[in-house]
Design a protein around this motif. Structure first.
Motif, PDB file in Angstrom:
ATOM      1  N   THR A 248       0.973  -1.322   0.004  1.00  0.00           N
ATOM      2  CA  THR A 248      -0.133  -0.107   0.190  1.00  0.00           C
ATOM      3  C   THR A 248       1.016   1.223  -0.081  1.00  0.00           C
ATOM      4  N   ALA A 249       0.201   2.393  -0.278  1.00  0.00           N
ATOM      5  CA  ALA A 249       1.271   3.677  -0.534  1.00  0.00           C
ATOM      6  C   ALA A 249       0.047   4.778   0.396  1.00  0.00           C
ATOM      7  N   GLY A 250       1.053   5.663   1.118  1.00  0.00           N
ATOM      8  CA  GLY A 250       0.350   6.707   1.776  1.00  0.00           C
ATOM      9  C   GLY A 250      -0.717   7.660   1.095  1.00  0.00           C
ATOM     10  N   PHE A 251      -0.079   8.261  -0.151  1.00  0.00           N
ATOM     11  CA  PHE A 251      -1.022   9.114  -0.749  1.00  0.00           C
ATOM     12  C   PHE A 251      -1.698   8.521  -2.009  1.00  0.00           C
ATOM     13  N   ASP A 252      -2.109   7.361  -1.625  1.00  0.00           N
ATOM     14  CA  ASP A 252      -3.086   6.468  -2.814  1.00  0.00           C
ATOM     15  C   ASP A 252      -4.596   6.764  -2.215  1.00  0.00           C
ATOM     16  N   PRO A 253      -5.401   7.079  -3.040  1.00  0.00           N
ATOM     17  CA  PRO A 253      -6.917   6.926  -2.561  1.00  0.00           C
ATOM     18  C   PRO A 253      -7.312   5.859  -2.227  1.00  0.00           C
ATOM     19  N   ILE A 254      -7.053   4.648  -2.592  1.00  0.00           N
ATOM     20  CA  ILE A 254      -7.430   3.325  -2.207  1.00  0.00           C
ATOM     21  C   ILE A 254      -6.747   2.726  -1.200  1.00  0.00           C
ATOM     22  N   ARG A 255      -5.639   3.585  -0.695  1.00  0.00           N
ATOM     23  CA  ARG A 255      -4.867   3.118   0.434  1.00  0.00           C
ATOM     24  C   ARG A 255      -5.517   2.382   1.505  1.00  0.00           C
ATOM     25  N   ASP A 256      -6.718   2.873   1.848  1.00  0.00           N
ATOM     26  CA  ASP A 256      -7.441   2.319   3.192  1.00  0.00           C
ATOM     27  C   ASP A 256      -8.042   1.214   3.040  1.00  0.00           C
ATOM     28  N   GLU A 257      -8.603   0.988   1.717  1.00  0.00           N
ATOM     29  CA  GLU A 257      -9.121  -0.542   1.509  1.00  0.00           C
ATOM     30  C   GLU A 257      -8.193  -1.486   1.304  1.00  0.00           C
ATOM     31  N   GLY A 258      -6.943  -1.155   0.681  1.00  0.00           N
ATOM     32  CA  GLY A 258      -6.004  -2.147   0.657  1.00  0.00           C
ATOM     33  C   GLY A 258      -5.571  -2.601   2.136  1.00  0.00           C
ATOM     34  N   ILE A 259      -5.340  -1.727   3.174  1.00  0.00           N
ATOM     35  CA  ILE A 259      -5.051  -1.918   4.385  1.00  0.00           C
ATOM     36  C   ILE A 259      -6.141  -2.768   5.342  1.00  0.00           C
ATOM     37  N   ALA A 260      -7.491  -2.334   4.861  1.00  0.00           N
ATOM     38  CA  ALA A 260      -8.574  -3.089   5.475  1.00  0.00           C
ATOM     39  C   ALA A 260      -8.468  -4.662   5.009  1.00  0.00           C
ATOM     40  N   TYR A 261      -8.043  -4.930   3.580  1.00  0.00           N
ATOM     41  CA  TYR A 261      -8.048  -6.250   3.216  1.00  0.00           C
ATOM     42  C   TYR A 261      -7.004  -6.854   3.862  1.00  0.00           C
ATOM     43  N   ALA A 262      -5.795  -6.469   4.208  1.00  0.00           N
ATOM     44  CA  ALA A 262      -4.865  -6.989   4.769  1.00  0.00           C
ATOM     45  C   ALA A 262      -5.128  -7.516   6.061  1.00  0.00           C
ATOM     46  N   GLU A 263      -5.858  -6.474   6.973  1.00  0.00           N
ATOM     47  CA  GLU A 263      -6.489  -6.900   8.167  1.00  0.00           C
ATOM     48  C   GLU A 263      -7.357  -7.918   8.115  1.00  0.00           C
ATOM     49  N   THR A 264      -8.298  -7.689   7.120  1.00  0.00           N
ATOM     50  CA  THR A 264      -9.354  -8.899   7.024  1.00  0.00           C
ATOM     51  C   THR A 264      -8.801 -10.159   6.773  1.00  0.00           C
ATOM     52  N   LEU A 265      -7.697 -10.266   5.983  1.00  0.00           N
ATOM     53  CA  LEU A 265      -7.217 -11.708   5.699  1.00  0.00           C
ATOM     54  C   LEU A 265      -6.344 -12.091   7.111  1.00  0.00           C
ATOM     55  N   GLU A 266      -5.660 -11.249   7.974  1.00  0.00           N
ATOM     56  CA  GLU A 266      -5.043 -11.527   8.948  1.00  0.00           C
ATOM     57  C   GLU A 266      -6.178 -11.883  10.018  1.00  0.00           C
ATOM     58  N   ASP A 267      -7.294 -11.231  10.315  1.00  0.00           N
ATOM     59  CA  ASP A 267      -8.493 -11.653  11.089  1.00  0.00           C
ATOM     60  C   ASP A 267      -8.709 -13.039  10.808  1.00  0.00           C
ATOM     61  N   ALA A 268      -8.891 -13.464   9.576  1.00  0.00           N
ATOM     62  CA  ALA A 268      -9.399 -14.898   8.987  1.00  0.00           C
ATOM     63  C   ALA A 268      -8.370 -15.850   9.328  1.00  0.00           C
TER      64      ALA A 268
END
Length: 314
Positions: A248-268
């Motif tokens: 993921t990249a800090g100045f990316d508009p879709i940054r947060d959904e990428g981070i959310a997907y990483a967290e969702t995978l980890e939670d699973a």
């Protein structure tokens, strides 16, 4: 999550983009014109030498699909990485991500196979997804034709990250190809827009809000909001998926959904390597030559390759 300002090299790229007055691509209205403008912005570079690069076609649901096979300079069969390019499902092709695939093949030691899937708006969802999954199925049963050893990973950036994540979900759901790893580079995994990063980075950082809206409307107007193969973040379950690398990249508009997907995978219960670049913009992973030659892009591909090597014990 985001640096105070983009890296100085990124600022120079953004200034050049602004001076060229080519964005947003949505302003052209015509996808062919947008593709031509995007192609003119690409760096003209050969990339690292490999053992071979081969173009061919494989059967698809609506005719033959063009693929490009990148074989690293290694002995014997090696794992295969199916790579799906970004471009909002509208632009991008085998040429736009040639440098990425060459570098990834060298860094990972794997065969990398790029797919030229059908693009929107001429071919809306699920055309690109169906083509990508068809190539994945072909690779799973034809490793002898690519130099692969039977082991398989999926990879993609942005829209291609969406296709890679979706294909991984379908393979699990339908007992399809055995996928050993997934590499998701700033993946687009939802069409919901209530993310801080969408507001923070909606203009001035390469990927713009008008382009995101245009891309989404072009591809997803035939998809339902709860379709997990269109919107992987909204799958009912992310359990029993292969290990992942998420970039993921800090100045990316879709940054947060990428981070959310990483967290969702980890939670699973999925093992995840998350590489975040606070000073970078969307697209930095493919900025590898010419005036857009970012050290962080090379670093991210190096880390991606190292993750693949570790996963396959190469």
């Amino acid at each position: 999550m985001r640096a105070d300002e983009p890296h100085p090299d990124v600022q120079q790229i953004l200034a050049a983009v602004e001076a060229a007055d080519t964005q947003p691509l949505a302003k052209y209205g015509d996808p062919d014109v947008a593709r031509e403008v995007s192609a003119r912005m690409r760096a003209d570079a050969d990339g690292p030498d490999l053992a071979s690069v081969e173009n061919r076609t494989v059967p698809g649901p609506d005719g033959d699909i063009e693929i490009r096979i990148y074989r690293p300079d290694t002995d014997g069969p090696v794992p295969t990485v199916a790579y799906f390019h970004g471009g909002g499902w509208v632009i991008g092709d085998l040429e736009s991500h040639d440098l990425v695939c060459r570098h990834l093949a060298r860094e990972s030691g794997c065969v990398v196979v790029a797919t030229h899937y059908r693009r929107a708006p001429e071919h809306p969802y699920p055309a690109a997804f169906e083509d990508s999954y068809a190539v994945l199925e072909w690779l799973a049963t034809n490793s002898d034709e690519t130099g692969g050893d039977g082991r398989l990973a999926v990879a993609g950036d942005s829209a291609g990250g969406n296709l890679a994540a979706a294909a991984t979900l379908r393979a699990r759901d339908e007992d399809g190809p055995d996928i050993d790893y997934q590499l998701l580079v700033y993946p687009s995994v939802t069409q919901t827009t209530d993310w801080d990063s969408r507001e923070q980075n909606k203009e001035g950082y390469y990927l713009t809000e008008p382009d995101m809206e245009w891309f989404g409307e072009s591809y997803f107007h035939t998809a339902t909001d709860d379709d997990p193969y269109a919107h992987p973040l909204h799958a009912d379950s992310h359990a029993d998926l292969p290990p992942a690398t998420v970039v993921t990249a800090g100045f990316d508009p879709i940054r947060d959904e990428g981070i959310a997907y990483a967290e969702t995978l980890e939670d699973a219960g999925v093992a995840v390597e998350h590489h975040h670049y606070p000073e970078m913009i969307h697209g930095f992973y493919s900025m590898l030559a010419g005036q857009a030659n970012l050290e962080a892009g090379h670093d991210a591909i190096g880390k991606s390759g190292a993750d693949l090597r570790a996963a396959f014990e190469l």
